[in-house]
Every structure is written in C-alpha cells, then in structure tokens.
Write a protein that holds these residues in place. Structure first.
Motif, PDB file in Angstrom:
ATOM      1  N   GLN A  52       0.830  -1.213   0.000  1.00 42.21           N
ATOM      2  CA  GLN A  52       0.000   0.000   0.000  1.00 42.21           C
ATOM      3  C   GLN A  52       0.865   1.263   0.000  1.00 42.21           C
ATOM      4  O   GLN A  52       0.546   2.249  -0.678  1.00 42.21           O
ATOM      5  CB  GLN A  52      -0.964  -0.001   1.188  1.00 42.21           C
ATOM      6  CG  GLN A  52      -1.910  -1.177   1.220  1.00 42.21           C
ATOM      7  CD  GLN A  52      -2.809  -1.263  -0.016  1.00 42.21           C
ATOM      8  OE1 GLN A  52      -2.744  -0.459  -0.943  1.00 42.21           O
ATOM      9  NE2 GLN A  52      -3.672  -2.255  -0.046  1.00 42.21           N
ATOM     10  N   CYS A  71      -5.936  10.048  -1.843  1.00 41.31           N
ATOM     11  CA  CYS A  71      -7.094   9.300  -1.327  1.00 41.31           C
ATOM     12  C   CYS A  71      -8.028   8.916  -2.465  1.00 41.31           C
ATOM     13  O   CYS A  71      -8.509   7.778  -2.543  1.00 41.31           O
ATOM     14  CB  CYS A  71      -7.863  10.130  -0.300  1.00 41.31           C
ATOM     15  SG  CYS A  71      -6.960  10.433   1.220  1.00 41.31           S
ATOM     16  N   LEU A  74      -6.422   6.223  -4.847  1.00 37.90           N
ATOM     17  CA  LEU A  74      -6.308   4.888  -4.246  1.00 37.90           C
ATOM     18  C   LEU A  74      -7.627   4.393  -3.662  1.00 37.90           C
ATOM     19  O   LEU A  74      -7.702   3.262  -3.182  1.00 37.90           O
ATOM     20  CB  LEU A  74      -5.219   4.898  -3.167  1.00 37.90           C
ATOM     21  CG  LEU A  74      -3.810   5.169  -3.688  1.00 37.90           C
ATOM     22  CD1 LEU A  74      -2.843   5.348  -2.531  1.00 37.90           C
ATOM     23  CD2 LEU A  74      -3.346   4.061  -4.618  1.00 37.90           C
ATOM     24  N   ASP A  75      -8.644   5.265  -3.671  1.00 37.34           N
ATOM     25  CA  ASP A  75      -9.963   4.936  -3.121  1.00 37.34           C
ATOM     26  C   ASP A  75      -9.838   4.417  -1.680  1.00 37.34           C
ATOM     27  O   ASP A  75     -10.353   3.360  -1.320  1.00 37.34           O
ATOM     28  CB  ASP A  75     -10.681   3.909  -4.007  1.00 37.34           C
ATOM     29  CG  ASP A  75     -12.166   3.801  -3.672  1.00 37.34           C
ATOM     30  OD1 ASP A  75     -12.741   4.803  -3.198  1.00 37.34           O
ATOM     31  OD2 ASP A  75     -12.736   2.710  -3.862  1.00 37.34           O
ATOM     32  N   GLU A  76      -9.122   5.213  -0.873  1.00 37.56           N
ATOM     33  CA  GLU A  76      -8.901   4.865   0.528  1.00 37.56           C
ATOM     34  C   GLU A  76      -9.185   6.085   1.395  1.00 37.56           C
ATOM     35  O   GLU A  76      -9.047   7.222   0.937  1.00 37.56           O
ATOM     36  CB  GLU A  76      -7.473   4.382   0.747  1.00 37.56           C
ATOM     37  CG  GLU A  76      -7.205   3.050   0.078  1.00 37.56           C
ATOM     38  CD  GLU A  76      -5.928   2.416   0.589  1.00 37.56           C
ATOM     39  OE1 GLU A  76      -5.525   2.671   1.739  1.00 37.56           O
ATOM     40  OE2 GLU A  76      -5.338   1.658  -0.191  1.00 37.56           O
ATOM     41  N   PRO A  77      -9.547   5.859   2.659  1.00 40.72           N
ATOM     42  CA  PRO A  77      -9.847   6.990   3.553  1.00 40.72           C
ATOM     43  C   PRO A  77      -8.589   7.785   3.914  1.00 40.72           C
ATOM     44  O   PRO A  77      -7.476   7.246   3.949  1.00 40.72           O
ATOM     45  CB  PRO A  77     -10.462   6.327   4.782  1.00 40.72           C
ATOM     46  CG  PRO A  77      -9.969   4.925   4.760  1.00 40.72           C
ATOM     47  CD  PRO A  77      -9.748   4.565   3.313  1.00 40.72           C
ATOM     48  N   ALA A  80      -6.005   6.484   6.643  1.00 36.13           N
ATOM     49  CA  ALA A  80      -5.101   5.412   6.206  1.00 36.13           C
ATOM     50  C   ALA A  80      -3.953   5.988   5.373  1.00 36.13           C
ATOM     51  O   ALA A  80      -2.785   5.643   5.581  1.00 36.13           O
ATOM     52  CB  ALA A  80      -5.864   4.363   5.395  1.00 36.13           C
ATOM     53  N   ILE A  81      -4.288   6.877   4.443  1.00 31.63           N
ATOM     54  CA  ILE A  81      -3.268   7.498   3.593  1.00 31.63           C
ATOM     55  C   ILE A  81      -2.337   8.359   4.441  1.00 31.63           C
ATOM     56  O   ILE A  81      -1.113   8.300   4.293  1.00 31.63           O
ATOM     57  CB  ILE A  81      -3.931   8.351   2.485  1.00 31.63           C
ATOM     58  CG1 ILE A  81      -4.797   7.482   1.570  1.00 31.63           C
ATOM     59  CG2 ILE A  81      -2.892   9.137   1.698  1.00 31.63           C
ATOM     60  CD1 ILE A  81      -4.070   6.464   0.751  1.00 31.63           C
ATOM     61  N   ARG A  84       0.185   6.260   6.395  1.00 35.75           N
ATOM     62  CA  ARG A  84       1.265   5.754   5.533  1.00 35.75           C
ATOM     63  C   ARG A  84       2.246   6.867   5.175  1.00 35.75           C
ATOM     64  O   ARG A  84       3.463   6.664   5.197  1.00 35.75           O
ATOM     65  CB  ARG A  84       0.674   5.139   4.263  1.00 35.75           C
ATOM     66  CG  ARG A  84      -0.064   3.864   4.538  1.00 35.75           C
ATOM     67  CD  ARG A  84      -0.563   3.220   3.262  1.00 35.75           C
ATOM     68  NE  ARG A  84      -1.503   2.175   3.625  1.00 35.75           N
ATOM     69  CZ  ARG A  84      -2.785   2.163   3.303  1.00 35.75           C
ATOM     70  NH1 ARG A  84      -3.295   3.125   2.556  1.00 35.75           N
ATOM     71  NH2 ARG A  84      -3.559   1.179   3.694  1.00 35.75           N
TER      72      ARG A  84
END
Length: 129
Positions: A52, A71, A74-77, A80-81, A84
């Motif tokens: 990821q 975000c 990557l279609d992520e909240p 989380a981003i 990382r």
C-alpha cells in the motif's frame, strides 16, 4: 539417517581464528560498510516493503500530489493514507509542503525515485519470464 561425511574447508584459519582464502583471485580490497548506513538503508527498504505504501510512492513518482488526490486515486480513507505518509516521511522517503489547508507530498529525492522505479520495473520483468 545417513551420517554426513566431513569435508575439508577451503579456508585456512589465521592465528586470530578469522578464516582466510587460499589460492584464488580476489577483486581487490573490501570496502568497509558503515553499520549505521546499513541500518538506515534497511529502514528505508522496510518502508518501501509495504504494497500500500509502494502504491502511494508510485503515484508520487509522477509528481507532487495533495493528500486528497492520493485518497481519491487509491480509493482509501484519509486516515489510512495520512498514516502511511507519516511513516514514509519519518523515514525521509517523502517530503511535504503546506499550501493553505492542503499538504502536498513528493518523493524525497532522485535516489528514492530510482529505487521505486527500479523495484517496480524488476517486478514487472519477473512476470514476463
């Protein structure tokens, strides 16, 4: 269980019990490797070693991006981003810049860019063969 046959070693121990080689050519004197540099490099490889986080770095390879762009791509909240990116920044793999309410991230330097590019290219070659 069969007993293993003892084989003679091709190295001859020196008086300080450090093995030495006999009868074959060497490339030249060995370079001393800085243990601290190896620790730092290992930390960078650990940071690069998560799929990821690597996906983030591949996006940043194309240029600086704000967190919301990452975000969306990557279609992520965002939490989380952000987590990382925080880890990647702590290992000096990425750098950040604030512009108003937006924080933009980019790869730290050309060394990181080459590591990411070469790693992905090598992985793609492995799929072909």
């Amino acid at each position: 269980m069969a007993k293993r046959k003892k084989t003679e070693s091709k190295t001859t121990p020196r008086s300080d019990d450090t093995p030495s080689c006999d009868g074959h050519g060497h490339l030249g004197p060995l370079v001393r490797v800085d243990p601290e540099a190896c620790e730092r490099a290992a930390a960078i490889f650990r940071a690069l070693g998560d799929p990821q986080r690597l996906r983030l770095l591949i996006l940043l390879e194309a240029g600086e991006r704000c967190v919301s762009e990452l975000c969306s791509a990557l279609d992520e909240p965002m939490p989380a981003i952000s987590q990382r990116l925080r880890l990647l920044k702590s290992e000096r793999v990425v750098r950040s810049r604030r512009d108003g309410k937006h924080i933009f991230y980019a790869l730290a330097d050309d060394h990181i860019s080459r590591l990411v590019t070469n790693g992905v290219m090598h992985a793609m070659e492995l799929n072909v063969h």
